[in-house]
Enzyme design. Structure first.
Site, short mmCIF file in Angstrom:
data_model
loop_
_atom_site.label_atom_id
_atom_site.label_comp_id
_atom_site.label_asym_id
_atom_site.label_seq_id
_atom_site.Cartn_x
_atom_site.Cartn_y
_atom_site.Cartn_z
N LYS A 1 -26.83 -20.05 -11.79
CA LYS A 1 -25.98 -20.70 -10.78
C LYS A 1 -25.99 -19.96 -9.45
CE LYS A 1 -23.09 -22.56 -14.42
NZ LYS A 1 -23.78 -21.81 -15.49
N ILE B 1 -24.43 -18.02 -26.44
CA ILE B 1 -23.34 -18.57 -25.62
C ILE B 1 -23.32 -17.85 -24.28
CG2 ILE B 1 -20.91 -19.24 -25.60
CD1 ILE B 1 -22.46 -20.45 -27.96
N GLU B 2 -24.31 -18.19 -23.46
CA GLU B 2 -24.32 -17.67 -22.08
C GLU B 2 -23.48 -18.60 -21.23
OE1 GLU B 2 -28.25 -17.74 -20.41
OE2 GLU B 2 -28.74 -19.68 -21.27
N CYS C 1 1.64 1.78 -12.13
CA CYS C 1 0.43 1.57 -11.31
C CYS C 1 0.88 1.10 -9.93
CB CYS C 1 -0.47 0.51 -11.97
SG CYS C 1 -1.81 -0.04 -10.92
N HIS D 1 -16.27 -23.56 -15.16
CA HIS D 1 -17.19 -24.45 -14.46
C HIS D 1 -16.82 -25.91 -14.72
CE1 HIS D 1 -19.86 -21.24 -13.22
NE2 HIS D 1 -19.81 -20.74 -14.45
N CYS E 1 -2.42 6.48 -11.89
CA CYS E 1 -1.59 6.04 -13.03
C CYS E 1 -2.16 6.45 -14.39
CB CYS E 1 -1.39 4.53 -13.00
SG CYS E 1 -2.89 3.57 -13.19
C1 LIG Z 1 -22.83 -12.05 -15.50
C2 LIG Z 1 -22.15 -13.13 -16.30
C3 LIG Z 1 -21.42 -14.13 -15.66
C4 LIG Z 1 -20.83 -15.14 -16.38
N1 LIG Z 1 -20.00 -16.02 -15.76
C5 LIG Z 1 -19.41 -17.01 -16.46
C6 LIG Z 1 -18.51 -17.90 -15.84
O1 LIG Z 1 -18.14 -17.74 -14.69
N2 LIG Z 1 -18.04 -18.93 -16.56
C7 LIG Z 1 -18.41 -19.15 -17.86
O2 LIG Z 1 -18.01 -20.15 -18.43
N3 LIG Z 1 -19.18 -18.26 -18.50
C8 LIG Z 1 -19.67 -17.19 -17.84
N4 LIG Z 1 -20.45 -16.27 -18.47
C9 LIG Z 1 -20.66 -16.41 -19.91
C10 LIG Z 1 -19.44 -15.95 -20.69
O3 LIG Z 1 -19.00 -14.71 -20.25
C11 LIG Z 1 -19.87 -15.87 -22.16
O4 LIG Z 1 -20.38 -17.12 -22.53
C12 LIG Z 1 -18.72 -15.54 -23.09
O5 LIG Z 1 -18.01 -14.41 -22.66
C13 LIG Z 1 -19.32 -15.29 -24.46
O6 LIG Z 1 -18.31 -14.89 -25.33
P1 LIG Z 1 -18.68 -14.46 -26.80
O7 LIG Z 1 -17.40 -14.32 -27.52
O8 LIG Z 1 -19.72 -15.37 -27.35
O9 LIG Z 1 -19.44 -13.06 -26.64
P2 LIG Z 1 -18.87 -11.58 -26.44
O10 LIG Z 1 -17.73 -11.54 -25.51
O11 LIG Z 1 -20.04 -10.73 -26.10
O12 LIG Z 1 -18.31 -11.20 -27.87
C14 LIG Z 1 -19.15 -10.87 -28.94
C15 LIG Z 1 -18.42 -9.83 -29.77
O13 LIG Z 1 -19.21 -9.53 -30.92
C16 LIG Z 1 -19.01 -8.17 -31.23
N5 LIG Z 1 -20.12 -7.71 -32.07
C17 LIG Z 1 -21.42 -7.65 -31.75
N6 LIG Z 1 -22.14 -7.12 -32.75
C18 LIG Z 1 -21.26 -6.83 -33.74
C19 LIG Z 1 -21.39 -6.25 -35.03
N7 LIG Z 1 -22.57 -5.82 -35.52
N8 LIG Z 1 -20.28 -6.09 -35.79
C20 LIG Z 1 -19.07 -6.48 -35.32
N9 LIG Z 1 -18.89 -7.02 -34.10
C21 LIG Z 1 -19.97 -7.21 -33.31
C22 LIG Z 1 -18.98 -7.50 -29.87
O14 LIG Z 1 -18.36 -6.23 -29.91
C23 LIG Z 1 -18.22 -8.51 -29.03
O15 LIG Z 1 -16.86 -8.22 -28.92
C24 LIG Z 1 -21.01 -15.20 -17.78
C25 LIG Z 1 -21.71 -14.17 -18.43
C26 LIG Z 1 -22.24 -13.13 -17.69
C27 LIG Z 1 -22.91 -12.00 -18.38
#
Ligand SMILES: Cc1cc2nc3c(=O)[nH]c(=O)nc-3n(C[C@H](O)[C@H](O)[C@H](O)COP(=O)(O)OP(=O)(O)OC[C@H]3O[C@@H](n4cnc5c(N)ncnc54)[C@H](O)[C@@H]3O)c2cc1C
Length: 480
Positions: free
Chosen positions: A249, A335-336, A400, A49, A442
């Site tokens: 959004k 971190i949404e 694939c 974004h 595949c």
């Molecule tokens: C529908 C949707 C659309 C989005 N679109 C966008 C976009 O277009 N652009 C943008 O900037 N952002 C977007 N986002 C937000 C973005 O995807 C997230 O902000 C980002 O992926 C967050 O990453 P993260 O590493 O914080 O979380 P995650 O990817 O969820 O990683 C967290 C990790 O913690 C691990 N974990 C959890 N609990 C434990 C535990 N007890 N022990 C060990 N490991 C654990 C999980 O397995 C996971 O791998 C979107 C999100 C959604 C859902």
């Protein structure tokens, strides 16, 4: 004893691990899943974004804009597909001009370049938009990225620089010790560490509660999508948004870095953090909303649906700070969206501002910022591809057919420092199984490659997490 342990190997934990790997620190990165980036990081809109939308002066606004600016260099260093294609937010009703002008003011406050366009200008740039469009807001710095590559390649870089990666390692408890913490894992082992970084996505509130920090709550918010095949280049050329609302959004249409199109996401709070099911009613609403912007979306090109869970925090902004319970425990939570776009800036903020305040950061002179580039036969011209195949015939053995992915491309991922262990992990890294047949043709060949590489029986090859095999028994044996 580790200096720092990061819980969660999504894109945020991955980029923090990479950033820490540039310093002389002993770092562990742990995840409960069998692969990195298996949660929200692999189920989003994949948009970098521009940053005109978050409330000015919020962490979201600051880190989104800073993160966006880092993507060109980061993706070059990590060999990640990225395109700065720009976004267009459409004005469909005259009353919406008021809102779009407020967005222009917000963009100014956030320091994001935007341009207001007339209906004719929008139609010229995007011939497939609803002809009734009244105008639009162009944000040229918005982009699209491959989030699987970004996460995997960041972990690979971190591991190459000395970070220890622990998969299948679910954290089930954290105890305070005299010099830090002892992290208990479900697999029976434990990790001693001086600092903890909580980057556990939708579970980050549960992890914080393990040290008695109840200062925030995560309310999972589901987003459902359609994925369309790569049916025609340029069906839309920008990320096409409706006006944002208090739900987010809105439902967008965007090309992906691999030429597919995404339509979605919906936005509904859900009670469970474990279900990623999609449903007809929600997808119907997604479709109705998207066709108001682009009436001719060819839904007969849908190859699958999916959903992701946003880690929506009770605080309405990213939570990136030391816990009030213990300053050696750092929350990187809530971190949404725009978390993906912000992720490189989040990593720098955590390391420079929070860790740097507490620890002397000494450069790791042996660390590299780049990974060895992958071989991408599809990006080569005919002569270069022919030469590659004559020297390495495995790049001519197509596994694939839908995505034209060769055995050579699968094998090269297996020989890296964040290798795939499952069919899905190969799919995320190479796109084998991502196409129109969704692995129908595949998958058996991918299973053989994994079984050969890890010297296991094909019935032991998992689709995703441990204990999810596709083959139950040897069919020839069972026919005897
Ligand atoms: C529908 C949707 C659309 C989005 N679109 C966008 C976009 O277009 N652009 C943008 O900037 N952002 C977007 N986002 C937000 C973005 O995807 C997230 O902000 C980002 O992926 C967050 O990453 P993260 O590493 O914080 O979380 P995650 O990817 O969820 O990683 C967290 C990790 O913690 C691990 N974990 C959890 N609990 C434990 C535990 N007890 N022990 C060990 N490991 C654990 C999980 O397995 C996971 O791998 C979107 C999100 C959604 C859902």
């Amino acid at each position: 004893m580790y200096d720092i342990t990061i819980i969660g190997a999504g894109v945020v934990g991955a980029l923090i691990a990479r950033e820490l790997s540039f310093y002389q620190l002993k770092v562990a990165l742990i995840d409960k899943d069998s692969d990195v980036g298996n949660a929200t990081t692999m189920a989003n809109s994949a948009i970098v974004h521009s940053g005109y939308d978050p409330a000015p002066n919020s962490l979201k606004a600051k880190l989104n804009v800073e993160g966006n600016a880092m993507f060109d260099q980061l993706c070059a260093e990590l060999d990640v597909n990225f395109g700065r294609i720009g976004s267009l937010t459409l004005v469909m009703e005259d009353e919406q001009w008021l809102v779009i002008r407020q967005l222009v003011d917000r963009a100014k406050e956030n320091n994001v370049p935007v341009t207001l366009l007339s209906g004719d200008e929008v139609r010229q740039m995007e011939p497939n938009v609803n002809p009734m469009v009244k105008g639009g807001l162009l944000a040229p710095t918005a982009g699209i990225v491959n989030p699987f590559q970004l996460c995997v390649h960041a972990v690979e870089n971190a591991v190459d620089n000395g970070v220890n990666l622990f998969l299948n390692s679910e954290v089930i408890g954290i105890e305070k010790t005299s010099d830090g913490f002892s992290i208990d894992l479900k697999n029976g082992s434990s990790i001693d560490t001086k600092y903890v970084i909580n980057a556990a996505g939708i579970y980050s509130d549960k992890i914080a509660m393990m040290i008695g920090d109840n200062s925030f709550k995560i309310n999972p918010r589901k987003g459902e999508y359609y994925v369309l095949d790569h049916f025609g280049f340029g069906f839309v050329n920008h990320v096409i948004f409706p006006l944002p609302t208090d739900k987010g959004k809105g439902i967008l249409i965007t090309p992906t870095t691999s030429g597919n199109y995404l339509v979605g996401p919906s936005s509904e709070f859900v009670d469970t953090r474990s279900s990623l099911a999609t449903d007809m009613a929600t997808l119907k609403a997604v479709r109705e909303s998207a066709t108001q912007l682009i009436p001719s979306i060819p839904f007969n090109q849908v190859i699958r649906t999916f959903s992701g869970l946003r880690a929506t925090p009770s605080t309405h902004d990213f939570i990136i700070s030391e816990s009030k319970v213990d300053g050696h425990f750092i929350n990187v939570a809530g971190i949404e969206s725009p978390g993906l776009a912000s992720s490189p800036a989040i990593a720098k903020y955590v390391v420079n501002k929070l860790i740097g305040k507490q620890l002397l950061l000494v450069k790791n002179e042996l660390a590299s910022r780049s990974i060895k580039p992958y071989i991408h036969p599809l990006n080569m011209d005919f002569a270069a591809r022919e030469k590659l195949i004559s020297e390495h015939p495995e790049f001519g053995d197509i596994i694939c057919n839908c995505e034209k992915i060769s055995r050579g491309e699968i094998l090269q991922t297996l020989n890296r420092s964040c290798p795939p262990h499952s069919i899905k992990a190969i799919k995320k890294r190479t796109r084998a199984g991502f196409g129109r047949c969704q692995g129908g043709f595949c998958q058996t060949r991918v299973i053989s490659i994994l079984a050969d590489f890890y010297k296991i029986d094909p019935t032991e090859v998992d689709y995703d997490e441990k204990g999810t095999p596709v083959l139950i028994e040897d069919s020839k044996e069972s026919a005897k």
